[in-house]
Scaffold this active site. Structure first.
Site, mmCIF file in Angstrom:
data_model
loop_
_atom_site.group_PDB
_atom_site.id
_atom_site.type_symbol
_atom_site.label_atom_id
_atom_site.label_comp_id
_atom_site.label_asym_id
_atom_site.label_seq_id
_atom_site.Cartn_x
_atom_site.Cartn_y
_atom_site.Cartn_z
ATOM 1 N N ASP A 1 0.857 -1.186 0.000
ATOM 2 C CA ASP A 1 0.000 0.000 0.000
ATOM 3 C C ASP A 1 0.896 1.240 0.000
ATOM 4 O O ASP A 1 1.717 1.434 0.904
ATOM 5 C CB ASP A 1 -0.907 -0.024 1.246
ATOM 6 C CG ASP A 1 -1.956 1.066 1.193
ATOM 7 O OD1 ASP A 1 -3.052 0.785 0.679
ATOM 8 O OD2 ASP A 1 -1.669 2.190 1.652
ATOM 9 N N GLU B 1 -4.571 2.322 -4.432
ATOM 10 C CA GLU B 1 -3.100 2.332 -4.350
ATOM 11 C C GLU B 1 -2.613 1.079 -3.641
ATOM 12 O O GLU B 1 -1.525 1.043 -3.073
ATOM 13 C CB GLU B 1 -2.612 3.609 -3.643
ATOM 14 C CG GLU B 1 -2.940 3.713 -2.150
ATOM 15 C CD GLU B 1 -4.312 4.337 -1.862
ATOM 16 O OE1 GLU B 1 -5.183 4.308 -2.746
ATOM 17 O OE2 GLU B 1 -4.491 4.847 -0.738
#
Ligand SMILES: [Mg+2]
Length: 329
Positions: A195, A238
């Site tokens: 992440d 993301e």
């Protein structure tokens, strides 16, 4: 323009050949002549015929033998053969003609109209067969095209449009398939969840186009760190996942560390903007913490990811089974 249909006429008598062509003059076809069996066989290798009209009585190779040889060859096994004979028109010879492969036997003298009708009938069948073969070839080409298009659609449906990585929908399928393979082979299977840290700020500060660039660039960096047998997914905005078949926790952690370092050490530059980014990573392996269900592997890695985030980000955290969700947050 379509090629004319061809009809083979075989007779050892030139006057008979001449007469035959006169009889059949109203038929729109090209008549290919042969005066003996050997020449006739050669002609069948050169052309496709709608029908062959054979004299029975010929020196060296008679009509029966010629018919048998025509039947024997794959190329001509279905060629309709009509026998014409003045000498052998008794039942014995007529049946002998049928046995050698004839579809019809006309005793001489015959009515030209009868022969014309029979030849026209076989030409009609031949044309239908040619049309059918063309249709089959067209269908086969269409089938190949459809299969190719389906493959492209399948690839598109399995891909994340921005990065070209597998999309989230593929994760459950591939995870199940790879977990099954590991179970059978006794090998390990590891999972990495990544992440990007504070990614929201990138979009907010530099806009979504630059945000998209960062996502694409990071996906490329992931791919540069994994092997061809690994699978990379864009899991969310993301958030990314890598599945590493035949890789234990140690190997997966090393790969995760390589990705983390490549992300942090190299600037993300797409003019006019240049930024540095970091990524937090959670790692888990099948053997180290056998999950009850395949999808628990994702949960384990996710717990480790939260641990990495809670411990200051830009780090790799390994799921040990002892880490509790939000324990360090
Ligand atoms: Mg003859």
């Amino acid at each position: 323009m379509a090629c004319p249909v061809k009809v083979l006429i075989v007779d050892d008598s030139p006057s008979n050949l001449f007469a035959l062509k006169i009889f059949l003059k109203n038929i729109d076809a090209e008549f290919v002549e042969a005066s003996n069996g050997h020449d006739a066989l050669q002609e069948t290798l050169k052309h496709d015929f709608a029908v062959a009209i054979l004299d029975v009585s010929m020196p060296e190779m008679d009509g029966y033998e010629l018919a048998r040889r025509i039947r024997k060859r794959k190329r001509t096994e279905d060629l309709p053969i009509i026998f014409l004979s003045a000498v052998y028109s008794d039942n014995y010879h007529v049946f002998k003609g049928y046995n050698s492969g004839a579809v019809d036997f006309l005793p001489k003298p015959f009515m030209p109209e009868v022969l014309t009708d029979k030849v026209l009938f076989f030409i009609k069948i031949y044309k239908q067969q040619v049309k059918l073969r063309k249709t089959i070839r067209a269908l086969e080409r269409t089938k190949v095209l459809v299969l190719e298009q389906n493959k492209i659609l399948e690839e598109l449906a399995s891909q994340d449009m921005l990065t070209g990585l597998y999309n989230r929908r593929q994760l459950a399928k591939i995870l199940k398939q790879e977990a099954e393979k590991s179970r059978c082979s006794g090998g390990d299977l590891s999972i990495i969840i990544l992440d990007l840290d504070h990614f929201k700020k990138v979009n907010d500060t530099y806009g979504h186009d630059f945000g998209d660039y960062v996502i694409k660039e990071f996906a490329a960096r992931i791919l540069s760190c994994i092997s061809d047998s690994d699978f990379a997914f864009r899991f969310g905005g993301e958030e990314f996942i890598v599945l590493l078949p035949q890789t234990d926790l140690h190997g997966a952690t090393a790969t995760a560390e390589n990705i983390r370092r490549l992300c942090a050490d190299k600037l993300f530059q797409n003019l006019p903007h240049t930024i540095s980014m970091t990524v937090s990573i959670g790692v888990s392996s099948y053997r180290n913490n056998p999950p009850k269900q395949h999808k628990d592997m994702i949960r384990h890695a996710d717990i480790a990811l939260y641990h990495a985030k809670g411990n200051g980000r830009n780090r790799v955290s390994v799921y040990s089974g002892l880490i509790k969700p939000n324990a360090s947050l």
